[in-house]
Design a protein around this motif. Structure first.
Motif, PDB file in Angstrom:
ATOM      1  N   GLY A  38      12.135  -2.817 -12.753  1.00 56.64           N
ATOM      2  CA  GLY A  38      12.267  -1.896 -11.630  1.00 56.64           C
ATOM      3  C   GLY A  38      11.535  -2.379 -10.393  1.00 56.64           C
ATOM      4  N   LYS A  39      10.412  -3.080 -10.610  1.00 56.09           N
ATOM      5  CA  LYS A  39       9.627  -3.610  -9.494  1.00 56.09           C
ATOM      6  C   LYS A  39      10.067  -5.016  -9.094  1.00 56.09           C
ATOM      7  CE  LYS A  39       5.532  -0.946 -10.818  1.00 56.09           C
ATOM      8  NZ  LYS A  39       4.155  -1.021 -11.368  1.00 56.09           N
ATOM      9  N   LYS A  40      11.022  -5.557  -9.803  1.00 50.19           N
ATOM     10  CA  LYS A  40      11.545  -6.909  -9.560  1.00 50.19           C
ATOM     11  C   LYS A  40      10.457  -7.977  -9.689  1.00 50.19           C
ATOM     12  CE  LYS A  40      15.390  -5.263  -6.757  1.00 50.19           C
ATOM     13  NZ  LYS A  40      16.163  -5.393  -5.499  1.00 50.19           N
ATOM     14  N   ASN A  41       9.586  -7.765 -10.688  1.00 48.55           N
ATOM     15  CA  ASN A  41       8.514  -8.720 -10.965  1.00 48.55           C
ATOM     16  C   ASN A  41       8.918  -9.623 -12.126  1.00 48.55           C
ATOM     17  OD1 ASN A  41       6.846  -7.570  -9.010  1.00 48.55           O
ATOM     18  ND2 ASN A  41       5.886  -6.168 -10.470  1.00 48.55           N
ATOM     19  N   PRO A  42       8.792 -10.932 -11.991  1.00 43.23           N
ATOM     20  CA  PRO A  42       9.165 -11.843 -13.074  1.00 43.23           C
ATOM     21  C   PRO A  42       8.334 -11.626 -14.333  1.00 43.23           C
ATOM     22  CG  PRO A  42       8.951 -13.032 -11.006  1.00 43.23           C
ATOM     23  CD  PRO A  42       8.391 -11.666 -10.774  1.00 43.23           C
ATOM     24  N   PHE A  43       8.958 -11.900 -15.485  1.00 39.85           N
ATOM     25  CA  PHE A  43       8.231 -11.814 -16.746  1.00 39.85           C
ATOM     26  C   PHE A  43       8.913 -12.689 -17.798  1.00 39.85           C
ATOM     27  CE2 PHE A  43      11.225  -8.182 -16.959  1.00 39.85           C
ATOM     28  CZ  PHE A  43      11.864  -8.417 -18.171  1.00 39.85           C
ATOM     29  N   LEU A  44       8.133 -13.014 -18.831  1.00 41.53           N
ATOM     30  CA  LEU A  44       8.611 -13.696 -20.023  1.00 41.53           C
ATOM     31  C   LEU A  44       8.348 -12.769 -21.203  1.00 41.53           C
ATOM     32  CD1 LEU A  44       9.559 -16.576 -21.199  1.00 41.53           C
ATOM     33  CD2 LEU A  44       7.127 -16.897 -21.721  1.00 41.53           C
ATOM     34  N   PHE A  45       9.313 -12.677 -22.113  1.00 40.57           N
ATOM     35  CA  PHE A  45       9.121 -11.812 -23.270  1.00 40.57           C
ATOM     36  C   PHE A  45       9.635 -12.488 -24.529  1.00 40.57           C
ATOM     37  CE2 PHE A  45      13.565 -11.060 -22.646  1.00 40.57           C
ATOM     38  CZ  PHE A  45      14.059 -10.685 -23.897  1.00 40.57           C
ATOM     39  N   GLY A  46       9.143 -12.015 -25.663  1.00 43.22           N
ATOM     40  CA  GLY A  46       9.647 -12.449 -26.959  1.00 43.22           C
ATOM     41  C   GLY A  46       9.456 -11.333 -27.967  1.00 43.22           C
ATOM     42  N   VAL A  47      10.412 -11.199 -28.891  1.00 41.81           N
ATOM     43  CA  VAL A  47      10.384 -10.140 -29.899  1.00 41.81           C
ATOM     44  C   VAL A  47      10.740 -10.750 -31.243  1.00 41.81           C
ATOM     45  CG1 VAL A  47      11.321  -7.911 -30.618  1.00 41.81           C
ATOM     46  CG2 VAL A  47      11.114  -8.449 -28.181  1.00 41.81           C
ATOM     47  N   ASP A  48      10.008 -10.377 -32.292  1.00 43.35           N
ATOM     48  CA  ASP A  48      10.307 -10.917 -33.618  1.00 43.35           C
ATOM     49  C   ASP A  48      11.536 -10.247 -34.227  1.00 43.35           C
ATOM     50  OD1 ASP A  48       9.412  -8.435 -34.491  1.00 43.35           O
ATOM     51  OD2 ASP A  48       7.825  -9.208 -35.761  1.00 43.35           O
ATOM     52  N   PHE A  49      12.058 -10.869 -35.285  1.00 41.66           N
ATOM     53  CA  PHE A  49      13.303 -10.391 -35.890  1.00 41.66           C
ATOM     54  C   PHE A  49      13.169  -8.979 -36.434  1.00 41.66           C
ATOM     55  CE2 PHE A  49      16.066  -9.983 -39.683  1.00 41.66           C
ATOM     56  CZ  PHE A  49      17.304 -10.130 -39.073  1.00 41.66           C
ATOM     57  N   GLU A  50      12.005  -8.662 -37.013  1.00 38.86           N
ATOM     58  CA  GLU A  50      11.795  -7.332 -37.598  1.00 38.86           C
ATOM     59  C   GLU A  50      11.493  -6.277 -36.550  1.00 38.86           C
ATOM     60  OE1 GLU A  50      11.636 -10.291 -40.631  1.00 38.86           O
ATOM     61  OE2 GLU A  50      10.312 -10.150 -38.880  1.00 38.86           O
TER      62      GLU A  50
ATOM     63  N   TYR B 195       0.124 -10.115 -26.626  1.00 38.95           N
ATOM     64  CA  TYR B 195       0.873  -9.652 -27.783  1.00 38.95           C
ATOM     65  C   TYR B 195       0.793  -8.128 -27.876  1.00 38.95           C
ATOM     66  CZ  TYR B 195       0.984 -14.531 -29.205  1.00 38.95           C
ATOM     67  OH  TYR B 195       1.198 -15.893 -29.239  1.00 38.95           O
ATOM     68  N   PHE B 196       1.955  -7.490 -28.079  1.00 43.25           N
ATOM     69  CA  PHE B 196       2.023  -6.035 -28.103  1.00 43.25           C
ATOM     70  C   PHE B 196       3.035  -5.599 -29.149  1.00 43.25           C
ATOM     71  CE2 PHE B 196       1.293  -7.451 -23.716  1.00 43.25           C
ATOM     72  CZ  PHE B 196       0.125  -6.784 -23.387  1.00 43.25           C
ATOM     73  N   ASN B 197       3.012  -4.295 -29.484  1.00 37.16           N
ATOM     74  CA  ASN B 197       4.091  -3.774 -30.299  1.00 37.16           C
ATOM     75  C   ASN B 197       5.335  -3.624 -29.427  1.00 37.16           C
ATOM     76  OD1 ASN B 197       4.367  -1.061 -29.166  1.00 37.16           O
ATOM     77  ND2 ASN B 197       2.443  -0.558 -30.185  1.00 37.16           N
ATOM     78  N   THR B 198       6.463  -3.456 -30.052  1.00 39.71           N
ATOM     79  CA  THR B 198       7.728  -3.535 -29.325  1.00 39.71           C
ATOM     80  C   THR B 198       7.941  -2.378 -28.349  1.00 39.71           C
ATOM     81  OG1 THR B 198       8.793  -2.571 -31.278  1.00 39.71           O
ATOM     82  CG2 THR B 198       8.894  -4.957 -31.030  1.00 39.71           C
ATOM     83  N   GLU B 199       7.401  -1.198 -28.628  1.00 41.99           N
ATOM     84  CA  GLU B 199       7.559  -0.084 -27.696  1.00 41.99           C
ATOM     85  C   GLU B 199       6.847  -0.382 -26.382  1.00 41.99           C
ATOM     86  OE1 GLU B 199       9.442   2.688 -27.741  1.00 41.99           O
ATOM     87  OE2 GLU B 199      10.324   1.761 -29.526  1.00 41.99           O
ATOM     88  N   ILE B 200       5.672  -0.989 -26.464  1.00 46.40           N
ATOM     89  CA  ILE B 200       4.951  -1.349 -25.246  1.00 46.40           C
ATOM     90  C   ILE B 200       5.702  -2.437 -24.488  1.00 46.40           C
ATOM     91  CG2 ILE B 200       2.835  -2.417 -24.375  1.00 46.40           C
ATOM     92  CD1 ILE B 200       1.324  -0.963 -26.580  1.00 46.40           C
ATOM     93  N   ILE B 201       6.229  -3.423 -25.219  1.00 38.06           N
ATOM     94  CA  ILE B 201       6.991  -4.500 -24.567  1.00 38.06           C
ATOM     95  C   ILE B 201       8.197  -3.933 -23.829  1.00 38.06           C
ATOM     96  CG2 ILE B 201       8.418  -6.546 -24.991  1.00 38.06           C
ATOM     97  CD1 ILE B 201       6.508  -7.191 -27.324  1.00 38.06           C
ATOM     98  N   LYS B 202       8.920  -3.034 -24.466  1.00 38.19           N
ATOM     99  CA  LYS B 202      10.098  -2.434 -23.824  1.00 38.19           C
ATOM    100  C   LYS B 202       9.715  -1.716 -22.540  1.00 38.19           C
ATOM    101  CE  LYS B 202      12.096   0.980 -25.999  1.00 38.19           C
ATOM    102  NZ  LYS B 202      12.979   1.717 -26.939  1.00 38.19           N
TER     103      LYS B 202
ATOM    104  N   LYS C 289       8.805  -5.700 -34.818  1.00 39.96           N
ATOM    105  CA  LYS C 289       7.496  -5.086 -34.997  1.00 39.96           C
ATOM    106  C   LYS C 289       6.512  -5.507 -33.907  1.00 39.96           C
ATOM    107  CE  LYS C 289       7.782  -4.533 -40.020  1.00 39.96           C
ATOM    108  NZ  LYS C 289       7.182  -4.890 -41.338  1.00 39.96           N
ATOM    109  N   GLU C 290       6.634  -6.743 -33.447  1.00 41.40           N
ATOM    110  CA  GLU C 290       5.700  -7.224 -32.436  1.00 41.40           C
ATOM    111  C   GLU C 290       6.367  -8.287 -31.577  1.00 41.40           C
ATOM    112  OE1 GLU C 290       2.318  -9.299 -33.876  1.00 41.40           O
ATOM    113  OE2 GLU C 290       3.483 -10.616 -35.188  1.00 41.40           O
ATOM    114  N   GLY C 291       5.656  -8.673 -30.542  1.00 39.87           N
ATOM    115  CA  GLY C 291       6.161  -9.698 -29.651  1.00 39.87           C
ATOM    116  C   GLY C 291       5.150  -9.979 -28.565  1.00 39.87           C
ATOM    117  N   PHE C 292       5.625 -10.579 -27.470  1.00 37.44           N
ATOM    118  CA  PHE C 292       4.728 -10.862 -26.355  1.00 37.44           C
ATOM    119  C   PHE C 292       5.416 -10.514 -25.042  1.00 37.44           C
ATOM    120  CE2 PHE C 292       6.959 -14.870 -27.279  1.00 37.44           C
ATOM    121  CZ  PHE C 292       7.466 -15.205 -26.043  1.00 37.44           C
ATOM    122  N   PHE C 293       4.598 -10.220 -24.053  1.00 39.39           N
ATOM    123  CA  PHE C 293       5.059  -9.961 -22.691  1.00 39.39           C
ATOM    124  C   PHE C 293       4.072 -10.629 -21.757  1.00 39.39           C
ATOM    125  CE2 PHE C 293       4.903  -7.790 -18.668  1.00 39.39           C
ATOM    126  CZ  PHE C 293       6.234  -7.588 -18.344  1.00 39.39           C
TER     127      PHE C 293
END
Length: 327
Positions: free
Chosen positions: A17-29, A2-9, A31-35
């Motif tokens: 850029g590295k073509k590495n797979p990932f899963l992400f999620g961002v809340d409606f506001e 879990y991270f703030n959105t600037e870190i997730i972005k 403010k936070e999410g996951f990577f």
């Protein structure tokens, strides 16, 4: 995780850029999410995105009797919904918005737990954060494939049992206005990150089978062409489009203020966005059809678009109709 959105972005840009797979999620506001890097190798968050998932659910499904499950909902009274509806209508009449997505919270009782609902749901997009929420969304946010970006705004819902339901929903003046507004909004949003933007399909019908009934939903398809360096800018692209227009409204900034005034609490991950990048392409979805677990039990969150032409009873019924299990 879990991270703030600037870190997730930043992490999304770097992984893209590295073509590495990932899963992400961002809340409606926003403010936070996951990577999560290399998401297929972990089981902290379960997901399924158009045929790709990080689980084997066959044995699990066979062990559950879904023919005898409990599902009981306790919608808020129309009088309570009316208070928020009237606030939104006042804002619409003042010219603060043309379209507002207004949501409700519906307590429910079910014999199924969040994990069981996740495994059995018939939906292209599913997400489970254990002990927090399950989502079985029918709505794509954006797809990025081979330098193209696509979005599929979904606005307009009707019970399929209504006589000549497809004609009724397509010819409904309020629903047409709502759909036109969201297509214009998302076409403009896509134009911020892409060029040669066009509407490929306009107001086509999808059918969804639920545990309560069949419903029809109206969608459109919008396409744009990304820059040649898009893969290293995937985070920037996604965040430039947030929050999702179909679950906020138009124009966004003043509509978001109206939503905050009309709804009793922050939405959190509900109506946020999640997605999976496979190393080449990205598929993302809006976090709707959403059951949240809190201290008091389970709550189903749903909503619908309100325009100046909306009728209280119809909007209330639509929000309650969306409280279902997709099996």
């Amino acid at each position: 995780m879990y991270f703030n959105t600037e870190i997730i972005k930043a992490k999304m840009n770097d992984a893209g850029g590295k073509k590495n797979p990932f899963l992400f999620g961002v809340d409606f506001e926003m403010k936070e999410g996951f990577f999560i890097a290399d998401p297929l190798s972990q089981r902290d968050i379960l997901f399924y995105v158009n045929g790709i998932g990080n689980f084997d659910g066959i044995d699990f499904l066979q062990s559950i009797n879904y023919n005898n499950y409990q599902f009981e909902i306790f919608p808020e009274e129309l009088t309570e919904y009316k208070k928020r509806f009237n606030r939104v209508m006042s804002g619409l009449k003042r010219g603060e918005s043309y379209l507002v997505n207004l949501t409700i919270e519906t307590p429910l009782k079910t014999s199924l737990n969040l994990k069981e609902i996740f495994f059995h749901s018939n939906s292209d997009y599913r997400l489970l954060i254990p002990d927090k929420f399950v989502c079985f969304s029918p709505e794509c946010f954006v797809k990025i494939t081979d330098g193209k970006i696509y979005t599929f705004p979904m606005k307009g819902t009707i019970d399929a049992s209504v006589p000549d339901a497809e004609t009724v929903i397509i010819n409904d003046e309020k629903e047409t206005t709502e759909h036109n507004t969201i297509v214009d909004l998302l076409r403009n949003d896509i134009s911020r990150v892409a060029h040669r933007v066009q509407v490929n399909r306009f107001r086509y019908i999808d059918e969804i089978q639920t545990n309560r009934s069949r419903i029809l939903q109206v969608s459109s398809e919008i396409e744009g062409t990304l820059s040649t360096k898009y893969i290293s800018e995937i985070g920037d692209i996604i965040f430039n489009l947030l929050p999702a227009g179909s679950v906020s409204g138009a124009p966004k900034e003043s509509t978001l203020r109206l939503i905050r005034e009309s709804e009793s609490s922050c939405r959190g991950f509900y109506t946020g966005v999640a997605g999976y990048f496979d190393g080449a392409n990205l598929d993302s979805f809006v976090l709707i059809r959403f059951i949240e677990q809190n201290e008091e039990g389970l709550v189903f969150r749903s909503g619908g678009g309100i325009t100046a032409g909306s009728e209280l009873n119809k909007e209330y019924s639509e929000a309650v109709q969306k409280v279902y299990l997709p099996f």
